[in-house]
Write a protein that holds these residues in place. Structure first.
Motif, short mmCIF file in Angstrom:
data_model
loop_
_atom_site.label_atom_id
_atom_site.label_comp_id
_atom_site.label_asym_id
_atom_site.label_seq_id
_atom_site.Cartn_x
_atom_site.Cartn_y
_atom_site.Cartn_z
N ASN A 87 0.83 -1.15 0.51
CA ASN A 87 0.02 0.30 0.39
C ASN A 87 1.11 0.95 -0.16
OD1 ASN A 87 -2.34 1.91 0.20
ND2 ASN A 87 -2.99 0.78 1.89
N HIS A 88 0.27 2.91 -1.20
CA HIS A 88 1.40 3.69 -0.69
C HIS A 88 0.66 4.81 -0.62
CE1 HIS A 88 -1.23 3.20 -4.15
NE2 HIS A 88 -0.69 4.59 -4.62
N GLU B 243 0.76 6.85 -10.50
CA GLU B 243 -0.08 5.97 -8.92
C GLU B 243 0.72 4.58 -9.24
OE1 GLU B 243 -3.23 5.58 -6.08
OE2 GLU B 243 -3.66 5.93 -7.94
N PRO C 107 -1.14 7.60 -1.49
CA PRO C 107 -1.68 8.05 -2.50
C PRO C 107 -0.82 10.14 -3.11
CG PRO C 107 -3.14 7.42 -1.77
CD PRO C 107 -2.67 7.58 -0.80
N ASN D 234 -3.99 -5.84 2.97
CA ASN D 234 -2.47 -6.05 3.53
C ASN D 234 -1.90 -7.48 3.35
OD1 ASN D 234 -3.12 -8.59 5.63
ND2 ASN D 234 -3.67 -6.62 6.65
N ARG E 299 4.52 -4.86 -12.81
CA ARG E 299 4.51 -4.28 -11.85
C ARG E 299 4.91 -2.82 -11.73
NH1 ARG E 299 2.63 -6.87 -6.65
NH2 ARG E 299 1.98 -9.04 -6.87
N SER F 195 6.33 -0.03 -9.04
CA SER F 195 6.38 0.15 -7.40
C SER F 195 6.14 1.93 -7.47
CB SER F 195 7.05 -0.53 -6.89
OG SER F 195 8.75 0.72 -7.49
N PHE G 115 0.82 0.28 -9.57
CA PHE G 115 0.15 -1.02 -9.91
C PHE G 115 0.92 -1.95 -10.43
CE2 PHE G 115 1.47 1.77 -13.39
CZ PHE G 115 1.79 0.63 -14.70
N SER H 271 -5.00 -6.66 -4.87
CA SER H 271 -4.69 -5.07 -4.31
C SER H 271 -3.89 -4.58 -3.44
CB SER H 271 -5.71 -4.90 -4.20
OG SER H 271 -5.26 -2.57 -4.47
N ALA H 272 -3.10 -4.80 -3.50
CA ALA H 272 -2.15 -4.15 -2.63
C ALA H 272 -2.72 -3.06 -1.52
CB ALA H 272 -1.02 -4.13 -2.64
N THR H 273 -3.19 -2.18 -2.49
CA THR H 273 -3.85 -1.09 -1.89
C THR H 273 -5.20 -1.46 -0.78
OG1 THR H 273 -3.44 0.16 -3.71
CG2 THR H 273 -5.51 1.11 -2.52
N LEU H 274 -5.43 -2.17 -1.09
CA LEU H 274 -6.63 -2.98 -0.60
C LEU H 274 -6.84 -3.83 0.67
CD1 LEU H 274 -9.77 -3.16 -3.37
CD2 LEU H 274 -9.15 -1.57 -1.56
#
Length: 180
Positions: free
Chosen positions: A4-5, A41, A7, A83, A57, A59, A43, A78-81
């Motif tokens: 997760n990053h 961003e 934004p 862990n 990917r 990063s 992805f 999703s790494a955003t959604l």
């Protein structure tokens, strides 16, 4: 990307526009590798090019590209959604499901996306985070050497759309309503 990053308030270009550029390139993987992704961003993009599967990917700092193997089944979350612990759990659900569905049909795949999980709506495959962030659709593409069938299930209105093309290199011109 991988984690997760935070934004940025603004990016040079949306990932959706970048995706269209990559997919319309004559060699999408080369386009990804050559594109300037600074201020884009992070992805993950999964591509199938010339019967080779690529996991591409970005990063936010560096590009990564690997070939995970087209003969094996894969799942990405999703790494955003999610862990790392939850992504691992989702992989376990997928591998368990694969053992139960050795030759899955499109309907089996859609059922996995509808029902897999442990009852934790926050992290189940069909995710719902208090009605504010949730899975809105499921898309499945089944391709053979002669044709492709795309099934789109709209979870908001319950409609199912199926379209077919005679050649896997063709795009899907438009959905045809199949089931309401």
């Amino acid at each position: 990307g991988f984690i997760n990053h935070v934004p940025l308030p603004m990016y040079k270009k949306s990932r959706g526009i970048l995706l269209l550029e990559i997919l319309t390139a004559s060699t999408p993987v080369n386009y990804f590798m050559e594109a300037n992704l600074q201020s884009i961003e992070p992805f993950t993009l999964i591509l199938l090019q010339h019967k080779i599967l690529y996991e591409c990917r970005w990063s936010g700092d560096k590009k990564y590209c690997r070939q995970p193997g087209v003969q094996q089944s894969h799942i990405w979350s999703s790494a955003t959604l999610y862990n790392g612990t939850v992504r691992k759990k989702r992989e376990e659900w997928f591998h368990y499901w694969l053992k139960q569905n050795i030759n899955p049909t499109t309907e089996n795949v859609i059922d996995f996306h509808l029902y897999a999980g442990d009852g934790d709506k926050y992290n189940d495959i069909r995710m719902n985070r208090e009605g504010e962030l949730f899975t809105v659709s499921i898309t499945s593409i089944h391709s053979t050497s002669s044709h492709s069938v795309m099934t789109y299930l709209d979870l908001k209105d319950g409609n199912k759309y199926i379209t077919e093309t005679g050649c896997i290199n063709n795009t899907f011109p438009r959905f045809q309503r199949m089931l309401t």
